[in-house]
Design a protein around this motif. Structure first.
Motif, PDB file in Angstrom:
ATOM      1  N   ALA A 363       5.555  -0.458   0.582  1.00  0.00           N
ATOM      2  CA  ALA A 363       4.885  -1.188   1.671  1.00  0.00           C
ATOM      3  C   ALA A 363       5.466  -0.782   3.024  1.00  0.00           C
ATOM      4  N   ASN A 364       6.787  -0.619   3.092  1.00  0.00           N
ATOM      5  CA  ASN A 364       7.414  -0.196   4.359  1.00  0.00           C
ATOM      6  C   ASN A 364       6.863   1.146   4.817  1.00  0.00           C
ATOM      7  N   LEU A 365       6.740   2.070   3.868  1.00  0.00           N
ATOM      8  CA  LEU A 365       6.338   3.431   4.224  1.00  0.00           C
ATOM      9  C   LEU A 365       4.918   3.476   4.780  1.00  0.00           C
ATOM     10  N   GLU A 366       4.127   2.437   4.504  1.00  0.00           N
ATOM     11  CA  GLU A 366       2.778   2.371   5.089  1.00  0.00           C
ATOM     12  C   GLU A 366       2.847   2.210   6.615  1.00  0.00           C
ATOM     13  N   SER A 367       3.935   1.635   7.109  1.00  0.00           N
ATOM     14  CA  SER A 367       4.135   1.622   8.574  1.00  0.00           C
ATOM     15  C   SER A 367       4.718   2.938   9.043  1.00  0.00           C
TER      16      SER A 367
END
Ligand code: FAD
Length: 393
Positions: A363-367
């Protein structure tokens, strides 16, 4: 519930031999700190969508704030490989914590160091290095993301001060930052940087809620309603888009290393799980389909590690081009996101829980794939570099 961090770093091509003893020492100290301070608590903070502010002191102590800044201004004067290693190890813990360090070092300290007056450097840099002051970087606006040159935030000369108006959004660290580096247009329409301090009348930083990504990082807006900014707070030594782009170059370099940290954590977690988890009376690591996933993960991690290792040397020699940095940022985030998605599948149902770090990294890497230049924009930068043809407009 506090978690034990069993991370073992993958080093398939014996890259350790390419690092100096100092690099390895720095890596060990940051890795130990992440294992002790970040891993046990980060899942809870992410679930609660809260930034673990108590980590700021420790981040400063491990040298995460401006490690390449010279010692006379409170930095450590380290090379860019060391900086990359620090970002890799912090993001191995969490991309949100790495974001805080990237913003402070590359987007707040760097512009003051590179574009500021001697007085500004002495006033702000030592306190930013120790975390006594925290900063944020305001470039993106509600209507201008990938195209920051269209920004409408502006300032006017009002005699003994400037008058700043406009708004920024998606600003990491904004809700708690003491100062903001704000990019705004002057009366001639030229972009310049201003140091805006919390407490200046008309300046507010409302927090952005409801994020499913970077939940342990505080994001907010910067709103300027006739803010009186003292003239000595203008960064005197740069004008135009090259000011903010120079800072982004620093931060993107850190992300190129950082995202590999997240990928390594996902790979390490998936490998351990695959060896332990049994189905059909065999560890799932014994099935070809799972081996394919794991083998491709380590291949991509190894390629990315080599890319950033070389980039580190070029950057330390001041020879890394912005396009080379774009390529590495884009590649590292892409492989990290793919690895996170595959690792999540290897973990089966457990992969969606907070028992393991994989879904949080994913989920973090989506930012991370969107900020500091989107995935598409970095591809267009490579396209421009190799063809000479600009396909942005
Ligand atoms: C969690 C988080 C933290 C952030 N922190 C900061 C911060 O601290 N400071 C700051 O200033 N900003 C920050 N940002 C903002 C970030 O840099 C922007 O989101 C990013 O630049 C993209 O802008 P946008 O979201 O407006 O998307 P847009 O620019 O609207 O892009 C939307 C889509 O269109 C595509 N696109 C745009 N232009 C083109 C083109 N010419 N050709 C082809 N495709 C195109 C993009 O690739 C993207 O897929 C943060 C963002 C997030 C999510």
């Amino acid at each position: 519930m506090a978690k034990t961090d069993l991370f073992e770093s993958p080093d398939y091509y014996q890259l350790d031999e390419l690092f100096t003893d100092e690099h390895k020492l720095i890596r060990k100290s940051v890795r130990d700190w992440v294992k002790k301070e970040v891993s046990p608590i980060i899942e809870d903070y992410a679930q609660r969508a809260e930034f673990p502010k108590h980590l700021l002191k420790g981040l400063a102590e491990i040298g995460a704030f401006g490690p390449t800044i010279p010692a006379e201004y409170g930095g450590l004067g380290l090379d860019y490989t060391a900086y990359g290693i620090i970002m890799q190890e912090i993001e191995r813990g969490d991309s949100g914590i790495r974001s805080t360090a990237s913003v402070q070092g590359s987007l707040v300290m760097y512009p003051i160091f590179a574009y500021g007056s001697e007085d500004q450097k002495m006033k702000y840099l030592p306190k930013l290095a120790t975390g006594e002051l925290m900063g944020c970087f305001g470039l993106t606006e509600p209507d201008h993301g990938s195209d920051p040159g269209g920004m409408t935030t502006n300032f006017k000369d009002a005699g003994d001060h400037y008058l700043l108006n406009g708004a920024k959004m998606w600003i990491s660290n904004a809700p708690f930052a003491d100062i903001a580096i704000v990019w705004a247009k002057n009366e001639q329409g030229k972009i310049q940087g201003l140091i805006v301090e919390r407490g200046m009348e008309g300046f507010s930083t409302p927090e952005t809620h409801n994020k499913w990504s970077l939940r342990a990082s505080a994001t907010g807006e910067l709103v300027f309603d006739n803010v009186k900014v003292p003239k000595e707070n203008l960064l005197p030594n740069v004008s135009g888009l090259k000011g903010p782009l120079g800072c982004l170059n620093q931060a993107r370099y850190g992300i190129a290393w950082g995202a590999i940290g997240a990928a390594m954590d996902c790979y390490d977690t998936a490998l351990r799980y695959a060896k332990e988890r049994k189905q059909f009376n065999k560890p799932i690591a014994a099935f070809q389909l799972q081996q394919k996933k794991l083998a491709e993960m380590i291949t991509e991690i190894t390629k990315a590690q080599l890319l950033v290792w070389r980039l580190g040397i070029l950057k330390s020699e001041n020879r890394a081009t912005p396009a080379q940095i774009s390529m590495a940022k884009r590649n590292s985030v892409e492989i990290a996101l793919n690895i996170a998605r595959e690792a999540r599948q290897i973990l089966g149902g457990m992969g969606i829980t907070g028992e393991y770090p994989v879904m949080r990294h994913m989920a973090n890497l989506e930012s991370v794939i969107t900020y500091e230049g989107t995935h598409d924009i970095h591809l267009l930068i490579t396209g421009l570099d190799i063809t000479g043809e600009e396909a942005f407009k």
